[in-house]
Design a protein around this motif. Structure first.
Motif, PDB file in Angstrom:
ATOM      1  N   ALA A 146       0.857  -1.191   0.000  1.00  0.00           N
ATOM      2  CA  ALA A 146       0.000   0.000   0.000  1.00  0.00           C
ATOM      3  C   ALA A 146       0.887   1.233   0.000  1.00  0.00           C
ATOM      4  O   ALA A 146       1.785   1.355   0.849  1.00  0.00           O
ATOM      5  N   PRO A 147       0.698   2.178  -0.928  1.00  0.00           N
ATOM      6  CA  PRO A 147       1.553   3.368  -0.982  1.00  0.00           C
ATOM      7  C   PRO A 147       1.271   4.313   0.184  1.00  0.00           C
ATOM      8  O   PRO A 147       0.129   4.454   0.642  1.00  0.00           O
ATOM      9  N   PHE A 148       2.338   4.977   0.661  1.00  0.00           N
ATOM     10  CA  PHE A 148       2.208   5.950   1.746  1.00  0.00           C
ATOM     11  C   PHE A 148       3.289   7.007   1.555  1.00  0.00           C
ATOM     12  O   PHE A 148       4.469   6.676   1.414  1.00  0.00           O
ATOM     13  N   TRP A 149       2.862   8.269   1.572  1.00  0.00           N
ATOM     14  CA  TRP A 149       3.816   9.368   1.421  1.00  0.00           C
ATOM     15  C   TRP A 149       4.475   9.641   2.765  1.00  0.00           C
ATOM     16  O   TRP A 149       3.796   9.887   3.775  1.00  0.00           O
ATOM     17  N   CYS A 150       5.822   9.582   2.805  1.00  0.00           N
ATOM     18  CA  CYS A 150       6.590   9.716   4.044  1.00  0.00           C
ATOM     19  C   CYS A 150       7.383  11.017   4.030  1.00  0.00           C
ATOM     20  O   CYS A 150       7.855  11.469   2.978  1.00  0.00           O
TER      21      CYS A 150
END
Length: 224
Positions: free
Chosen positions: A78-82
């Motif tokens: 699942a993509p997640f902006w860090c």
């Protein structure tokens, strides 16, 4: 920041140098202010994230500026902006083990873990107890076969399948001829054919046209 009397280079400069390689590992304290990662990591004392410009799966929005590092990573597919501010990052390490560590930013839990020997190493040094060997117990003689039992009861009686004297003499002559043939074969000298030893295979040639890797700055050292 200083490491004793030696002044360490800026984190941004080290990150840009390590990004010339395949990838690098960012060691950070997710509890610091400004960190943006999945919620399940926010209470952990340390978090290691792998980023790079030359990875098999590219990261198109990877950004390194004066504030820190930001990019979109995958967690459980699942993509997640860090967002990783410089004040939360305490080590940057490349795939070859070379990098830089800033001791004043290392979380105290990580410092205690680095100083204390791991319990698993102690358990691995303990000798494994040997299992006792199984003991062999003596058993009685097996019961005699029906034919042997009958002979033991009546030693004067002969088995019904005994051959007549003519056949016994023929078998003795045949066994004598076989023994003589065996002796003649044993007297003949044996010949051994020489076999050729296998030829060593040539080492595979290196592929031409491969570009040498770019050298990292000399201030980077191996981080353990």
């Amino acid at each position: 920041m200083s490491d004793g009397h030696q002044k360490l280079p800026p984190k941004k400069e080290v990150a840009l140098a390590l990004l010339e390689g395949p990838s690098m590992y960012v060691h950070l304290d997710p509890r610091r202010s400004g960190v943006l990662v999945p919620k399940r990591f926010l209470d952990k004392p340390q978090l290691v994230l792998q980023i790079g410009l030359n990875m098999f799966i590219p990261i198109p929005d990877l950004k390194v500026d004066d504030e820190g590092i930001s990019c979109t990573l995958s967690f459980d597919r699942a993509p997640f902006w860090c967002r990783m501010p410089w004040n939360a990052i305490y080590a940057l390490v490349g795939e070859d083990g070379r990098g830089m560590m800033w001791p004043t930013d290392i979380p105290p839990e990580v410092v205690a873990q680095m100083q204390a020997p791991p319990q698993q190493a102690k358990d691995a040094q303990k000798p494994v107890p040997k299992r006792p060997r199984p003991r062999l117990a003596a058993v009685g003689d097996a019961p005699p076969e029906p034919e042997e039992k009958a002979l033991a009861e009546d030693p004067d009686s002969a088995p019904a399948s005994a051959p007549p004297p003519e056949e016994a003499a023929a078998k003795e002559d045949a066994s004598g001829e076989a023994a003589a043939a065996a002796e003649s074969i044993a007297e003949e000298p044996k010949t051994v054919e020489a076999t050729e030893s296998p030829r060593p295979q040539a080492a595979p040639a290196q592929l031409p046209g491969r570009k040498p890797r770019r050298e990292l700055p000399p201030y980077l050292r191996v981080v353990k």
